[in-house]
Motif scaffolding. Sequence first.
Motif, PDB file in Angstrom:
ATOM      1  N   ASP A  49      44.526  48.953  31.046  1.00  0.00           N
ATOM      2  CA  ASP A  49      43.668  49.617  31.944  1.00  0.00           C
ATOM      3  C   ASP A  49      43.525  49.040  33.286  1.00  0.00           C
ATOM      4  O   ASP A  49      42.497  48.947  33.900  1.00  0.00           O
ATOM      5  CB  ASP A  49      42.387  50.108  31.389  1.00  0.00           C
ATOM      6  N   TYR A  50      44.599  48.361  33.702  1.00  0.00           N
ATOM      7  CA  TYR A  50      44.620  47.543  34.831  1.00  0.00           C
ATOM      8  C   TYR A  50      45.696  47.984  35.740  1.00  0.00           C
ATOM      9  O   TYR A  50      46.813  48.342  35.332  1.00  0.00           O
ATOM     10  CB  TYR A  50      44.589  46.225  34.841  1.00  0.00           C
ATOM     11  N   LEU A  51      45.653  47.988  37.116  1.00  0.00           N
ATOM     12  CA  LEU A  51      46.730  48.038  38.027  1.00  0.00           C
ATOM     13  C   LEU A  51      47.601  47.074  37.901  1.00  0.00           C
ATOM     14  O   LEU A  51      47.112  45.827  38.202  1.00  0.00           O
ATOM     15  CB  LEU A  51      46.298  48.299  39.585  1.00  0.00           C
ATOM     16  N   PHE A  52      48.821  47.277  37.530  1.00  0.00           N
ATOM     17  CA  PHE A  52      49.736  45.983  37.360  1.00  0.00           C
ATOM     18  C   PHE A  52      50.590  45.784  38.544  1.00  0.00           C
ATOM     19  O   PHE A  52      51.369  46.673  39.023  1.00  0.00           O
ATOM     20  CB  PHE A  52      50.722  46.410  36.118  1.00  0.00           C
ATOM     21  N   MET A  53      50.376  44.725  39.334  1.00  0.00           N
ATOM     22  CA  MET A  53      51.116  44.365  40.605  1.00  0.00           C
ATOM     23  C   MET A  53      51.661  43.035  40.701  1.00  0.00           C
ATOM     24  O   MET A  53      51.079  42.051  40.196  1.00  0.00           O
ATOM     25  CB  MET A  53      50.202  44.636  41.634  1.00  0.00           C
ATOM     26  N   ASN A 111      39.853  51.568  36.891  1.00  0.00           N
ATOM     27  CA  ASN A 111      38.703  52.433  37.092  1.00  0.00           C
ATOM     28  C   ASN A 111      37.864  52.015  38.488  1.00  0.00           C
ATOM     29  O   ASN A 111      37.364  52.771  39.013  1.00  0.00           O
ATOM     30  CB  ASN A 111      37.728  52.738  36.081  1.00  0.00           C
ATOM     31  N   GLU A 112      37.899  50.816  38.907  1.00  0.00           N
ATOM     32  CA  GLU A 112      37.381  50.460  40.040  1.00  0.00           C
ATOM     33  C   GLU A 112      38.065  50.859  41.151  1.00  0.00           C
ATOM     34  O   GLU A 112      37.429  51.105  42.301  1.00  0.00           O
ATOM     35  CB  GLU A 112      37.026  48.914  39.881  1.00  0.00           C
ATOM     36  N   ILE A 113      39.465  50.653  40.940  1.00  0.00           N
ATOM     37  CA  ILE A 113      40.196  51.019  42.316  1.00  0.00           C
ATOM     38  C   ILE A 113      40.428  52.444  42.741  1.00  0.00           C
ATOM     39  O   ILE A 113      40.241  52.956  43.755  1.00  0.00           O
ATOM     40  CB  ILE A 113      41.616  50.683  42.054  1.00  0.00           C
ATOM     41  N   SER A 114      40.327  53.317  41.597  1.00  0.00           N
ATOM     42  CA  SER A 114      40.247  54.873  41.668  1.00  0.00           C
ATOM     43  C   SER A 114      39.081  55.472  41.849  1.00  0.00           C
ATOM     44  O   SER A 114      38.768  56.585  42.227  1.00  0.00           O
ATOM     45  CB  SER A 114      41.121  55.319  40.588  1.00  0.00           C
ATOM     46  N   ARG A 116      36.027  56.887  43.278  1.00  0.00           N
ATOM     47  CA  ARG A 116      35.551  57.566  44.604  1.00  0.00           C
ATOM     48  C   ARG A 116      34.592  56.668  45.458  1.00  0.00           C
ATOM     49  O   ARG A 116      33.664  56.104  44.887  1.00  0.00           O
ATOM     50  CB  ARG A 116      34.621  58.825  44.326  1.00  0.00           C
ATOM     51  N   ASP A 117      34.917  56.476  46.747  1.00  0.00           N
ATOM     52  CA  ASP A 117      34.282  55.726  47.657  1.00  0.00           C
ATOM     53  C   ASP A 117      34.165  54.125  47.191  1.00  0.00           C
ATOM     54  O   ASP A 117      33.639  53.404  47.884  1.00  0.00           O
ATOM     55  CB  ASP A 117      32.596  56.149  47.613  1.00  0.00           C
ATOM     56  N   SER A 118      35.230  53.798  46.494  1.00  0.00           N
ATOM     57  CA  SER A 118      35.439  52.362  46.416  1.00  0.00           C
ATOM     58  C   SER A 118      35.930  51.717  47.633  1.00  0.00           C
ATOM     59  O   SER A 118      35.984  50.743  47.896  1.00  0.00           O
ATOM     60  CB  SER A 118      36.381  52.053  45.031  1.00  0.00           C
ATOM     61  N   GLY A 119      36.948  52.455  48.430  1.00  0.00           N
ATOM     62  CA  GLY A 119      37.492  51.808  49.466  1.00  0.00           C
ATOM     63  C   GLY A 119      38.621  51.410  49.360  1.00  0.00           C
ATOM     64  O   GLY A 119      39.240  51.285  50.358  1.00  0.00           O
ATOM     65  N   PHE A 120      39.217  51.552  48.168  1.00  0.00           N
ATOM     66  CA  PHE A 120      40.620  51.026  47.777  1.00  0.00           C
ATOM     67  C   PHE A 120      41.598  51.970  48.156  1.00  0.00           C
ATOM     68  O   PHE A 120      42.541  51.661  48.514  1.00  0.00           O
ATOM     69  CB  PHE A 120      40.613  50.350  46.464  1.00  0.00           C
ATOM     70  N   VAL A 121      41.267  53.294  47.769  1.00  0.00           N
ATOM     71  CA  VAL A 121      42.291  54.203  47.680  1.00  0.00           C
ATOM     72  C   VAL A 121      41.616  55.280  49.129  1.00  0.00           C
ATOM     73  O   VAL A 121      40.452  55.953  48.747  1.00  0.00           O
ATOM     74  CB  VAL A 121      42.601  55.058  46.669  1.00  0.00           C
ATOM     75  N   VAL A 122      42.111  55.557  50.110  1.00  0.00           N
ATOM     76  CA  VAL A 122      41.587  56.248  51.217  1.00  0.00           C
ATOM     77  C   VAL A 122      42.692  57.206  51.654  1.00  0.00           C
ATOM     78  O   VAL A 122      43.723  57.017  51.983  1.00  0.00           O
ATOM     79  CB  VAL A 122      41.350  55.385  52.512  1.00  0.00           C
ATOM     80  N   ASN A 123      42.176  58.591  51.662  1.00  0.00           N
ATOM     81  CA  ASN A 123      43.006  59.753  51.646  1.00  0.00           C
ATOM     82  C   ASN A 123      44.415  59.629  50.842  1.00  0.00           C
ATOM     83  O   ASN A 123      45.592  59.629  51.311  1.00  0.00           O
ATOM     84  CB  ASN A 123      43.509  59.919  53.066  1.00  0.00           C
ATOM     85  N   GLY A 124      44.176  59.296  49.781  1.00  0.00           N
ATOM     86  CA  GLY A 124      45.230  58.791  48.666  1.00  0.00           C
ATOM     87  C   GLY A 124      46.219  57.819  48.951  1.00  0.00           C
ATOM     88  O   GLY A 124      47.272  57.630  48.294  1.00  0.00           O
ATOM     89  N   LEU A 126      46.864  53.808  49.120  1.00  0.00           N
ATOM     90  CA  LEU A 126      46.535  52.355  48.809  1.00  0.00           C
ATOM     91  C   LEU A 126      47.394  51.386  49.609  1.00  0.00           C
ATOM     92  O   LEU A 126      48.439  51.510  49.925  1.00  0.00           O
ATOM     93  CB  LEU A 126      46.944  51.912  47.138  1.00  0.00           C
ATOM     94  N   LYS A 127      46.498  50.527  50.214  1.00  0.00           N
ATOM     95  CA  LYS A 127      47.169  49.649  50.920  1.00  0.00           C
ATOM     96  C   LYS A 127      47.173  47.972  50.449  1.00  0.00           C
ATOM     97  O   LYS A 127      46.284  47.670  50.075  1.00  0.00           O
ATOM     98  CB  LYS A 127      46.547  49.595  52.368  1.00  0.00           C
TER      99      LYS A 127
END
Length: 260
Positions: A49-53, A111-114, A116-124, A126-127
Amino acid sequence: MGKPQLAKKITWAIKNFSSSETGKICSDPFVVGGCKWRLIVHPKGNNADYLFMYLEVADYESLSPGWRRHVCYLLNIVNQNAVKRSKQNEEEKWFDVRSPRWGRLSMFPLNEISARDSGFVVNGELKIVAEIEVLEVIGSLDVSEETSTIMETTDFNGFQLLPSQVGFVSHIFERHPEIASEMRLKNPNLRTGYMSLLLSLIETLRQSPNELHKTEIDEAFAALRSMTDAGFKVDWLAKKLVELSEKKQKEEAGGTRMQE
């Protein structure tokens, strides 16, 4: 054995991240320290359940036997909300044929990255920003730079600039050291956006009055007001814009008299 290389900052913007159904997304290859690299993310996690990068040696299968690369790197998921902090993961590792990629998943819960209003994903989108410093290279180097959608930037007084912009912006700060002394914005993306606006405005003022339409001058005044509201001290630029506007008015008045 290669020589150590100063750290480089790489920015990777992943479009349509929130709607991606792909199991793995790879960046274009880029070159740091004479070596080819790429960034890889799993948008839906990698059996977790984590973004693997992670950072990977590009084309590692084709490298000569015995290659090794000692690297210090920082992977940063940018939070585009100025109130919250970005998530960072800094490591120092040896890359080799047994470990051609390194990453860490516990830093980035999906769940934190995705959220709403988390600021990590804006207009779809991810940077991701990666800072990479090649400390030591064993084996041959990849010296050819590649055409890539990865954007290499340099930090200058808190602004992320393209290498081609650094010299000109440095000259601006030398002549006007107070230009950003009262700037209130902390969000790096907004700061960089305003710097791009400043450079575009300067480019506009370099044109002669007959090359500009009145609408473009009005837009330049609006941009200048926006920059002033953000805390830029650009009195010198405002003076030039007023002079340009007056020349344009005189030119138009002269053209009207000629027609009459």
